[in-house]
Structures are given as structure tokens and as C-alpha cells.
Design an enzyme around this catalytic site. Structure first.
Site, PDB file in Angstrom:
ATOM      1  N   ASN A  51       0.860  -1.198   0.000  1.00  0.00           N
ATOM      2  CA  ASN A  51       0.000   0.000   0.000  1.00  0.00           C
ATOM      3  C   ASN A  51       0.884   1.232   0.000  1.00  0.00           C
ATOM      4  OD1 ASN A  51      -2.429   1.593   0.415  1.00  0.00           O
ATOM      5  ND2 ASN A  51      -1.822   1.814   2.563  1.00  0.00           N
ATOM      6  N   HIS A 109       0.962   5.101   1.319  1.00  0.00           N
ATOM      7  CA  HIS A 109       0.264   5.931   2.292  1.00  0.00           C
ATOM      8  C   HIS A 109       0.970   7.285   2.391  1.00  0.00           C
ATOM      9  CE1 HIS A 109      -2.220   6.871   5.741  1.00  0.00           C
ATOM     10  NE2 HIS A 109      -1.137   7.355   6.329  1.00  0.00           N
ATOM     11  N   SER A 115       4.923   6.657   2.511  1.00  0.00           N
ATOM     12  CA  SER A 115       5.491   5.342   2.827  1.00  0.00           C
ATOM     13  C   SER A 115       4.856   4.275   1.943  1.00  0.00           C
ATOM     14  CB  SER A 115       5.177   4.959   4.284  1.00  0.00           C
ATOM     15  OG  SER A 115       5.541   5.985   5.187  1.00  0.00           O
ATOM     16  N   ASP A 124      -2.797   0.664   7.952  1.00  0.00           N
ATOM     17  CA  ASP A 124      -1.553   1.395   7.645  1.00  0.00           C
ATOM     18  C   ASP A 124      -0.430   1.024   8.630  1.00  0.00           C
ATOM     19  OD1 ASP A 124      -2.900   2.764   5.570  1.00  0.00           O
ATOM     20  OD2 ASP A 124      -3.646   4.262   6.987  1.00  0.00           O
TER      21      ASP A 124
HETATM   22  C1  GRF Z   1      -2.368   9.007  -2.728  1.00  0.00           C
HETATM   23  O1  GRF Z   1      -2.038  10.165  -2.013  1.00  0.00           O
HETATM   24  C2  GRF Z   1      -2.013   7.787  -1.913  1.00  0.00           C
HETATM   25  O2  GRF Z   1      -0.886   7.958  -1.126  1.00  0.00           O
HETATM   26  C3  GRF Z   1      -3.221   7.613  -1.040  1.00  0.00           C
HETATM   27  O3  GRF Z   1      -4.307   7.985  -1.840  1.00  0.00           O
HETATM   28  C4  GRF Z   1      -3.871   8.875  -2.857  1.00  0.00           C
HETATM   29  C5  GRF Z   1      -4.266   8.265  -4.158  1.00  0.00           C
HETATM   30  O4  GRF Z   1      -4.024   9.113  -5.247  1.00  0.00           O
HETATM   31  N1  GRF Z   1      -3.286   6.286  -0.494  1.00  0.00           N
HETATM   32  P1  GRF Z   1      -4.261   8.603  -6.714  1.00  0.00           P
HETATM   33  O5  GRF Z   1      -5.686   8.045  -6.770  1.00  0.00           O
HETATM   34  O6  GRF Z   1      -3.252   7.544  -7.019  1.00  0.00           O
HETATM   35  O7  GRF Z   1      -4.111   9.799  -7.603  1.00  0.00           O
END
Ligand code: GRF
Length: 232
Positions: A121, A123, A150, A159
Site C-alpha cells: 500500500n 500511504h 510510505s 496502515d
Molecule cells: C495518494 O495520495 C495515496 O498515497 C493515497 O491515496 C492517494 C491516491 O491518489 N493512499 P491517486 O488516486 O493515485 O491519484
């Protein structure tokens, strides 16, 4: 029976098959596809899975000729029922790795366990700081000088799984949450691509509960440097 093709610690002789899960904009998904196209990532994105059929991520998959599975969570009575339906469909594409890239759901624990070591994932915080939502605002409220993102292996704790790698940026005087998020996003893309590359080349994997890098347990997350590579 588990339907995965191969364990990530077995020798990989062909390209890593990757399933991306996304709920919204899908810019990370787009970055992965572009990295595959340019040859930067020797992987095959085999499917895009979503809980939001009308999301931009699904539209991108359609445009780019990547199969997508988009199920509407509202049509399922129980949370777990939806998760099983989506992950079962994903498994039909025989991914070696699932990448959660803006997939905005807490996934059923039994499914997370099933994919342990094979699901990561991204985050937007320097975990263990700020799991959950509103990470940019929380970093500002905490008067942090440094913020970041991360990539971690997914475990049942939200997370909370072992962190593979992080990227950092200095918070500016004029940053608000929106500005911070948009400054961080391109770094997130680089971080995710570099992390997937280390998994595809079998330099990183999960062993019991720690991340192994070149066969040795990581005592702290790898750091992204200006050369876009991850270093100890
Ligand atoms: C990103 O900031 C990611 O870190 C978080 O959700 C957002 C997704 O953005 N988990 P995208 O849909 O890839 O543009």
C-alpha cells in the site's frame, strides 16, 4: 484453496504480474502503467480493481486497454461479501502482487492474511506517523518540519504493516494541506515505482514480520534519494 500463482520468495522467471486497486483519481495507477510502458518497470499490470465504477482510475484502465473489475460496494449487504467478490475476481488474473494505490477501504482481515507478503500500500505520511486520513493537515497541525509518504506491506492493522520505503519533503512556510498533497504526489509516484521494482527484482520481500532487503532484515525503511533510487 489459495489461488495465487507463485510465492514472492520463489525464483521469478517471468515478469511480475501486478493487480492495482484504486478508488479515485488513479494517478499512482497511471504512473505505474507509464513506467511499465517506458520499460522502467519490467512488470505486467494485469488488472485494475476498484470499488468505484465511475472513478477516473477505471476510465484510465479502459482508455489504456487494461482489464478492469469495478464492483459497486452499495450492492453488497456485508462488507466482507464485497471484499471477497472483488479479490476473487482479482485472483482470476493470477497476480503475483497486489498494489493498493488509493484504495479507500479497510479490507477484510482474512483476505489480508491470504495476501500477506504479496500486497503493498502507498500511504501519504511518514508511518508510523499519521495512519488513516487527513495526513497532510495532521502533519501541519503537528508543526512537523518534514512530511512524506510510505510504501508498506499490508497487514490487518490499518496502515500498520512493515514499511519498505519512504520519501520525504520539507514542509514550507506557505504550505497548506492541498499544496502539500500536490507537492508530495509526484514523489509518491517515484516511491511506488521504485518499491515495485525492488519486489519485481526480488530484492525486497516480507519474511514473517520484517522486510528483507537483499536477504537482510531492514532495521529502518529504505529512503528515496534524488537519483530516484532507494537506499539504506
Ligand atoms: C495518494 O495520495 C495515496 O498515497 C493515497 O491515496 C492517494 C491516491 O491518489 N493512499 P491517486 O488516486 O493515485 O491519484
Amino acid at each position: 484453496m489459495d489461488s495465487f500463482r507463485r510465492a514472492l520468495n520463489a525464483p521469478i522467471t517471468s515478469r511480475l504480474r501486478v493487480a492495482v486497486f484504486a478508488s479515485g483519481r488513479g494517478s499512482n495507477f497511471q504512473a505505474i502503467i507509464e513506467a511499465q510502458r517506458s520499460g522502467e518497470l519490467a512488470i505486467d499490470v494485469v488488472v485494475l480493481c476498484s470499488d468505484k465504477p465511475a472513478s477516473r482510475a477505471v476510465a484510465t484502465a479502459t482508455q489504456d486497454g487494461i482489464p478492469s473489475v469495478a464492483l459497486d460496494a452499495k450492492k453488497y449487504t456485508h462488507r466482507a461479501e464485497f471484499d471477497y467478490a472483488l479479490f476473487d475476481r482479482a485472483a482470476e488474473f493470477q497476480p503475483d502482487l497486489i498494489v493498493l494505490a488509493g484504495f479507500m477501504r479497510v479490507i477484510d482481515e482474512a483476505i489480508v492474511e491470504r495476501w500477506r507478503g504479496r500486497m503493498i500500500n502507498i500511504h501519504p505520511s511518514l508511518l508510523p506517523k499519521y495512519p488513516g486520513l487527513r495526513t497532510h493537515q495532521r502533519a501541519l497541525d503537528g508543526r512537523d518540519r518534514v512530511h512524506g509518504a510510505s510504501v508498506h506491506f499490508v497487514t490487518p492493522e490499518l496502515d500498520g504493516g512493515p514499511v519498505i520505503a519512504q520519501t520525504e519533503l520539507t514542509i514550507g512556510e506557505h504550505d497548506d494541506a492541498a499544496k502539500l498533497a500536490s507537492r508530495l504526489l509526484p514523489l509518491e509516484h517515484r516511491l511506488l515505482i521504485a518499491s515495485i521494482r525492488l519486489i519485481a527484482t526480488q530484492r525486497v520481500r516480507l519474511d514473517a514480520s520484517s522486510v528483507l532487503f537483499d536477504g537482510r532484515p531492514l532495521s529502518h525503511p529504505l529512503k528515496m534519494r534524488e537519483d530516484d533510487e532507494l537506499h539504506m
